[in-house]
Design a protein around this motif. Structure first.
Motif, PDB file in Angstrom:
ATOM      1  N   PHE A   6     -27.142  -9.285   8.071  1.00  0.00           N
ATOM      2  CA  PHE A   6     -25.787  -9.414   7.528  1.00  0.00           C
ATOM      3  C   PHE A   6     -24.917 -10.274   8.442  1.00  0.00           C
ATOM      4  O   PHE A   6     -24.269 -11.221   7.999  1.00  0.00           O
ATOM      5  CB  PHE A   6     -25.136  -8.029   7.337  1.00  0.00           C
ATOM      6  CG  PHE A   6     -23.675  -8.131   6.992  1.00  0.00           C
ATOM      7  CD1 PHE A   6     -23.278  -8.410   5.692  1.00  0.00           C
ATOM      8  CD2 PHE A   6     -22.695  -7.992   7.969  1.00  0.00           C
ATOM      9  CE1 PHE A   6     -21.924  -8.543   5.374  1.00  0.00           C
ATOM     10  CE2 PHE A   6     -21.346  -8.118   7.668  1.00  0.00           C
ATOM     11  CZ  PHE A   6     -20.962  -8.390   6.364  1.00  0.00           C
ATOM     12  N   TRP A   7     -24.890  -9.959   9.733  1.00  0.00           N
ATOM     13  CA  TRP A   7     -24.001 -10.674  10.645  1.00  0.00           C
ATOM     14  C   TRP A   7     -24.471 -12.101  10.917  1.00  0.00           C
ATOM     15  O   TRP A   7     -23.654 -13.002  11.118  1.00  0.00           O
ATOM     16  CB  TRP A   7     -23.786  -9.873  11.936  1.00  0.00           C
ATOM     17  CG  TRP A   7     -22.812  -8.767  11.669  1.00  0.00           C
ATOM     18  CD1 TRP A   7     -23.088  -7.441  11.447  1.00  0.00           C
ATOM     19  CD2 TRP A   7     -21.401  -8.907  11.525  1.00  0.00           C
ATOM     20  NE1 TRP A   7     -21.932  -6.757  11.185  1.00  0.00           N
ATOM     21  CE2 TRP A   7     -20.882  -7.626  11.229  1.00  0.00           C
ATOM     22  CE3 TRP A   7     -20.521  -9.977  11.624  1.00  0.00           C
ATOM     23  CZ2 TRP A   7     -19.518  -7.401  11.030  1.00  0.00           C
ATOM     24  CZ3 TRP A   7     -19.159  -9.750  11.434  1.00  0.00           C
ATOM     25  CH2 TRP A   7     -18.680  -8.474  11.142  1.00  0.00           C
TER      26      TRP A   7
ATOM     27  N   THR B  39     -23.074 -13.807   7.986  1.00  0.00           N
ATOM     28  CA  THR B  39     -21.623 -13.833   8.066  1.00  0.00           C
ATOM     29  C   THR B  39     -21.140 -14.915   9.020  1.00  0.00           C
ATOM     30  O   THR B  39     -20.242 -15.690   8.700  1.00  0.00           O
ATOM     31  CB  THR B  39     -21.089 -12.458   8.525  1.00  0.00           C
ATOM     32  OG1 THR B  39     -21.405 -11.488   7.512  1.00  0.00           O
ATOM     33  CG2 THR B  39     -19.592 -12.469   8.762  1.00  0.00           C
TER      34      THR B  39
ATOM     35  N   LEU C 290     -12.442 -12.801  11.935  1.00  0.00           N
ATOM     36  CA  LEU C 290     -13.069 -14.046  11.488  1.00  0.00           C
ATOM     37  C   LEU C 290     -11.985 -14.992  10.987  1.00  0.00           C
ATOM     38  O   LEU C 290     -11.086 -14.587  10.255  1.00  0.00           O
ATOM     39  CB  LEU C 290     -14.078 -13.763  10.376  1.00  0.00           C
ATOM     40  CG  LEU C 290     -15.134 -12.689  10.665  1.00  0.00           C
ATOM     41  CD1 LEU C 290     -16.064 -12.543   9.475  1.00  0.00           C
ATOM     42  CD2 LEU C 290     -15.902 -13.008  11.924  1.00  0.00           C
TER      43      LEU C 290
ATOM     44  N   GLU D 288     -14.112 -17.075   1.577  1.00  0.00           N
ATOM     45  CA  GLU D 288     -14.934 -16.405   2.582  1.00  0.00           C
ATOM     46  C   GLU D 288     -15.093 -14.924   2.264  1.00  0.00           C
ATOM     47  O   GLU D 288     -16.181 -14.364   2.403  1.00  0.00           O
ATOM     48  CB  GLU D 288     -14.338 -16.594   3.980  1.00  0.00           C
ATOM     49  CG  GLU D 288     -15.215 -16.082   5.092  1.00  0.00           C
ATOM     50  CD  GLU D 288     -16.507 -16.872   5.296  1.00  0.00           C
ATOM     51  OE1 GLU D 288     -17.259 -16.490   6.206  1.00  0.00           O
ATOM     52  OE2 GLU D 288     -16.780 -17.844   4.566  1.00  0.00           O
TER      53      GLU D 288
ATOM     54  N   ARG E 290     -17.683 -14.648  -0.354  1.00  0.00           N
ATOM     55  CA  ARG E 290     -19.007 -14.905   0.214  1.00  0.00           C
ATOM     56  C   ARG E 290     -19.510 -13.679   0.972  1.00  0.00           C
ATOM     57  O   ARG E 290     -20.669 -13.273   0.838  1.00  0.00           O
ATOM     58  CB  ARG E 290     -18.955 -16.120   1.148  1.00  0.00           C
ATOM     59  CG  ARG E 290     -20.326 -16.559   1.671  1.00  0.00           C
ATOM     60  CD  ARG E 290     -20.202 -17.743   2.637  1.00  0.00           C
ATOM     61  NE  ARG E 290     -19.752 -17.341   3.950  1.00  0.00           N
ATOM     62  CZ  ARG E 290     -20.550 -16.837   4.901  1.00  0.00           C
ATOM     63  NH1 ARG E 290     -21.839 -16.663   4.674  1.00  0.00           N
ATOM     64  NH2 ARG E 290     -20.055 -16.499   6.078  1.00  0.00           N
ATOM     65  N   LEU E 291     -18.636 -13.057   1.755  1.00  0.00           N
ATOM     66  CA  LEU E 291     -19.023 -11.886   2.541  1.00  0.00           C
ATOM     67  C   LEU E 291     -19.317 -10.684   1.651  1.00  0.00           C
ATOM     68  O   LEU E 291     -20.227  -9.899   1.937  1.00  0.00           O
ATOM     69  CB  LEU E 291     -17.941 -11.557   3.566  1.00  0.00           C
ATOM     70  CG  LEU E 291     -17.706 -12.655   4.608  1.00  0.00           C
ATOM     71  CD1 LEU E 291     -16.529 -12.318   5.498  1.00  0.00           C
ATOM     72  CD2 LEU E 291     -18.959 -12.937   5.412  1.00  0.00           C
ATOM     73  N   GLU E 292     -18.583 -10.540   0.549  1.00  0.00           N
ATOM     74  CA  GLU E 292     -18.908  -9.482  -0.413  1.00  0.00           C
ATOM     75  C   GLU E 292     -20.305  -9.700  -0.974  1.00  0.00           C
ATOM     76  O   GLU E 292     -21.069  -8.745  -1.157  1.00  0.00           O
ATOM     77  CB  GLU E 292     -17.875  -9.440  -1.543  1.00  0.00           C
ATOM     78  CG  GLU E 292     -16.555  -8.843  -1.120  1.00  0.00           C
ATOM     79  CD  GLU E 292     -15.533  -8.844  -2.242  1.00  0.00           C
ATOM     80  OE1 GLU E 292     -14.979  -7.757  -2.503  1.00  0.00           O
ATOM     81  OE2 GLU E 292     -15.282  -9.916  -2.849  1.00  0.00           O
TER      82      GLU E 292
ATOM     83  N   LEU F 159     -22.744 -10.908   0.626  1.00  0.00           N
ATOM     84  CA  LEU F 159     -23.697 -10.519   1.677  1.00  0.00           C
ATOM     85  C   LEU F 159     -23.769  -9.006   1.866  1.00  0.00           C
ATOM     86  O   LEU F 159     -24.624  -8.518   2.603  1.00  0.00           O
ATOM     87  CB  LEU F 159     -23.307 -11.171   3.009  1.00  0.00           C
ATOM     88  CG  LEU F 159     -23.464 -12.680   3.104  1.00  0.00           C
ATOM     89  CD1 LEU F 159     -22.899 -13.199   4.426  1.00  0.00           C
ATOM     90  CD2 LEU F 159     -24.931 -13.078   2.962  1.00  0.00           C
TER      91      LEU F 159
ATOM     92  N   ALA G 128     -20.632  -6.969   2.315  1.00  0.00           N
ATOM     93  CA  ALA G 128     -19.387  -6.418   2.865  1.00  0.00           C
ATOM     94  C   ALA G 128     -18.528  -5.867   1.736  1.00  0.00           C
ATOM     95  O   ALA G 128     -18.720  -6.208   0.564  1.00  0.00           O
ATOM     96  CB  ALA G 128     -18.623  -7.501   3.622  1.00  0.00           C
TER      97      ALA G 128
ATOM     98  N   ASP H 275     -18.550  -3.978   7.076  1.00  0.00           N
ATOM     99  CA  ASP H 275     -19.929  -4.449   6.921  1.00  0.00           C
ATOM    100  C   ASP H 275     -20.734  -3.369   6.198  1.00  0.00           C
ATOM    101  O   ASP H 275     -20.187  -2.304   5.854  1.00  0.00           O
ATOM    102  CB  ASP H 275     -20.517  -4.865   8.275  1.00  0.00           C
ATOM    103  CG  ASP H 275     -20.860  -3.718   9.209  1.00  0.00           C
ATOM    104  OD1 ASP H 275     -20.905  -2.539   8.784  1.00  0.00           O
ATOM    105  OD2 ASP H 275     -21.105  -3.998  10.395  1.00  0.00           O
TER     106      ASP H 275
ATOM    107  N   VAL I  15     -10.697 -10.730   8.066  1.00  0.00           N
ATOM    108  CA  VAL I  15     -10.816 -12.146   7.708  1.00  0.00           C
ATOM    109  C   VAL I  15      -9.390 -12.673   7.593  1.00  0.00           C
ATOM    110  O   VAL I  15      -8.609 -12.198   6.775  1.00  0.00           O
ATOM    111  CB  VAL I  15     -11.592 -12.343   6.391  1.00  0.00           C
ATOM    112  CG1 VAL I  15     -11.685 -13.819   6.050  1.00  0.00           C
ATOM    113  CG2 VAL I  15     -12.971 -11.714   6.474  1.00  0.00           C
TER     114      VAL I  15
END
Length: 156
Positions: A27-28, A31, A110, A120, A123-125, A127, A129, A147, A155
Protein backbone atom coordinates in the motif's frame (compact mmCIF):
# COMPACT_ATOMS: atom_id res chain seq x y z
CA UNK A 1 41.44 28.83 9.90
CA UNK A 2 40.20 25.25 9.91
CA UNK A 3 36.82 24.27 11.17
CA UNK A 4 36.10 21.15 13.12
CA UNK A 5 33.47 19.09 11.36
CA UNK A 6 30.34 18.47 13.34
CA UNK A 7 28.77 15.08 13.82
CA UNK A 8 27.39 13.36 10.75
CA UNK A 9 23.62 13.57 10.29
CA UNK A 10 21.73 10.74 11.95
CA UNK A 11 20.36 8.16 9.51
CA UNK A 12 16.84 7.03 10.37
CA UNK A 13 13.81 5.15 9.08
CA UNK A 14 10.21 5.32 10.18
CA UNK A 15 9.00 2.02 11.64
CA UNK A 16 5.30 1.19 11.50
CA UNK A 17 3.68 -1.66 13.41
CA UNK A 18 1.44 -3.83 11.23
CA UNK A 19 -0.70 -6.95 11.34
CA UNK A 20 0.27 -7.68 7.72
CA UNK A 21 3.60 -5.97 6.96
CA UNK A 22 3.67 -7.06 3.31
CA UNK A 23 0.21 -5.69 2.53
CA UNK A 24 1.11 -2.44 4.28
CA UNK A 25 4.39 -2.20 2.35
CA UNK A 26 2.53 -2.70 -0.93
CA UNK A 27 0.00 0.00 0.00
CA UNK A 28 2.63 2.55 1.04
CA UNK A 29 4.91 1.76 -1.91
CA UNK A 30 1.98 2.53 -4.18
CA UNK A 31 1.01 5.60 -2.18
CA UNK A 32 4.48 7.17 -2.16
CA UNK A 33 5.71 5.78 -5.50
CA UNK A 34 8.40 3.95 -3.52
CA UNK A 35 9.86 0.48 -4.14
CA UNK A 36 9.41 -2.55 -1.91
CA UNK A 37 12.90 -3.61 -0.88
CA UNK A 38 14.24 -6.88 -2.27
CA UNK A 39 16.12 -8.71 0.50
CA UNK A 40 16.00 -12.08 -1.29
CA UNK A 41 19.73 -12.32 -2.04
CA UNK A 42 20.66 -11.86 1.63
CA UNK A 43 17.90 -14.19 2.78
CA UNK A 44 19.01 -16.87 0.31
CA UNK A 45 22.60 -16.65 1.57
CA UNK A 46 21.53 -16.85 5.21
CA UNK A 47 19.27 -19.84 4.49
CA UNK A 48 22.10 -21.52 2.58
CA UNK A 49 24.46 -21.11 5.53
CA UNK A 50 21.80 -22.42 7.91
CA UNK A 51 21.97 -19.11 9.80
CA UNK A 52 18.18 -18.59 9.81
CA UNK A 53 15.28 -21.04 9.71
CA UNK A 54 13.03 -21.09 6.65
CA UNK A 55 9.94 -20.36 8.78
CA UNK A 56 11.19 -16.77 9.21
CA UNK A 57 10.63 -16.20 5.48
CA UNK A 58 7.73 -15.98 3.03
CA UNK A 59 7.44 -15.60 -0.71
CA UNK A 60 6.37 -12.11 -1.72
CA UNK A 61 6.26 -10.82 -5.30
CA UNK A 62 7.88 -14.08 -6.44
CA UNK A 63 10.93 -13.76 -4.21
CA UNK A 64 12.03 -14.61 -0.67
CA UNK A 65 11.23 -12.00 1.99
CA UNK A 66 11.33 -11.79 5.75
CA UNK A 67 8.01 -12.97 7.20
CA UNK A 68 7.74 -10.24 9.82
CA UNK A 69 9.64 -7.27 8.32
CA UNK A 70 9.55 -5.48 4.99
CA UNK A 71 10.58 -1.97 4.00
CA UNK A 72 9.87 0.41 1.16
CA UNK A 73 12.40 2.95 -0.08
CA UNK A 74 12.59 5.96 -2.34
CA UNK A 75 13.60 4.71 -5.81
CA UNK A 76 16.34 7.35 -6.23
CA UNK A 77 18.06 6.70 -2.90
CA UNK A 78 21.12 4.45 -2.55
CA UNK A 79 20.81 0.92 -1.21
CA UNK A 80 23.08 -1.98 -0.30
CA UNK A 81 23.12 -4.33 -3.27
CA UNK A 82 24.03 -7.42 -1.20
CA UNK A 83 21.14 -6.97 1.26
CA UNK A 84 18.63 -4.84 -0.67
CA UNK A 85 18.44 -2.47 2.31
CA UNK A 86 17.81 1.17 1.51
CA UNK A 87 20.21 3.80 2.79
CA UNK A 88 17.90 6.80 2.47
CA UNK A 89 14.19 7.53 2.85
CA UNK A 90 12.52 4.35 4.13
CA UNK A 91 9.44 3.03 5.88
CA UNK A 92 9.85 -0.31 7.67
CA UNK A 93 6.79 -2.39 8.51
CA UNK A 94 7.12 -4.85 11.39
CA UNK A 95 4.59 -7.49 12.38
CA UNK A 96 2.93 -7.05 15.77
CA UNK A 97 0.22 -9.28 17.26
CA UNK A 98 -2.28 -6.55 18.12
CA UNK A 99 -4.37 -4.26 15.92
CA UNK A 100 -3.94 -0.51 16.03
CA UNK A 101 -5.76 1.06 18.99
CA UNK A 102 -6.22 4.79 19.50
CA UNK A 103 -4.94 7.81 17.64
CA UNK A 104 -1.55 7.85 15.94
CA UNK A 105 1.16 9.76 17.78
CA UNK A 106 2.95 10.29 14.46
CA UNK A 107 1.54 10.56 10.95
CA UNK A 108 2.62 11.35 7.41
CA UNK A 109 1.45 14.45 5.52
CA UNK A 110 1.35 13.93 1.76
CA UNK A 111 1.65 16.90 -0.59
CA UNK A 112 0.73 15.81 -4.14
CA UNK A 113 1.03 19.31 -5.61
CA UNK A 114 -1.15 22.32 -6.24
CA UNK A 115 -4.66 21.41 -7.37
CA UNK A 116 -4.06 17.64 -7.19
CA UNK A 117 -5.53 16.81 -3.74
CA UNK A 118 -8.84 15.32 -4.92
CA UNK A 119 -7.19 13.31 -7.70
CA UNK A 120 -4.68 11.94 -5.17
CA UNK A 121 -7.41 11.13 -2.62
CA UNK A 122 -9.27 9.14 -5.29
CA UNK A 123 -6.06 7.32 -6.27
CA UNK A 124 -5.33 6.43 -2.64
CA UNK A 125 -8.89 5.17 -2.12
CA UNK A 126 -8.25 2.89 -5.09
CA UNK A 127 -5.18 1.53 -3.26
CA UNK A 128 -7.27 0.76 -0.15
CA UNK A 129 -7.23 3.98 1.90
CA UNK A 130 -10.39 5.50 3.33
CA UNK A 131 -11.41 9.11 3.89
CA UNK A 132 -12.02 9.85 7.57
CA UNK A 133 -12.93 13.51 7.17
CA UNK A 134 -12.30 16.66 5.17
CA UNK A 135 -10.82 19.52 7.16
CA UNK A 136 -11.18 23.25 6.37
CA UNK A 137 -9.58 25.63 8.85
CA UNK A 138 -8.11 29.12 8.68
CA UNK A 139 -4.67 27.53 8.32
CA UNK A 140 -5.61 25.44 5.29
CA UNK A 141 -7.45 22.42 3.96
CA UNK A 142 -6.61 18.74 3.90
CA UNK A 143 -8.18 15.32 3.84
CA UNK A 144 -7.63 13.03 6.82
CA UNK A 145 -7.34 9.45 5.55
CA UNK A 146 -6.54 6.01 6.95
CA UNK A 147 -4.42 3.27 5.39
CA UNK A 148 -5.82 -0.30 5.21
CA UNK A 149 -4.88 -0.96 8.87
CA UNK A 150 -6.32 2.32 10.15
CA UNK A 151 -3.16 4.44 10.44
CA UNK A 152 -4.09 8.06 9.83
CA UNK A 153 -2.36 10.34 7.32
CA UNK A 154 -3.23 13.63 5.68
CA UNK A 155 -3.37 14.70 2.04
CA UNK A 156 -2.83 18.45 1.62
Amino acid sequence: MTSTPGPAPVHFKIVIDALDPHAQADFWAGTLHYEVEDNSELIGKLLGFGAVPADLTVESHGRLAWRDLIAVRHPDDPYQEESGTGLGRRLLFQRVPEAKAGKNRLHLDLHPGEGRREEEVARLEGLGASVLRRVKELGGEWVLMADPEGNEFCVH
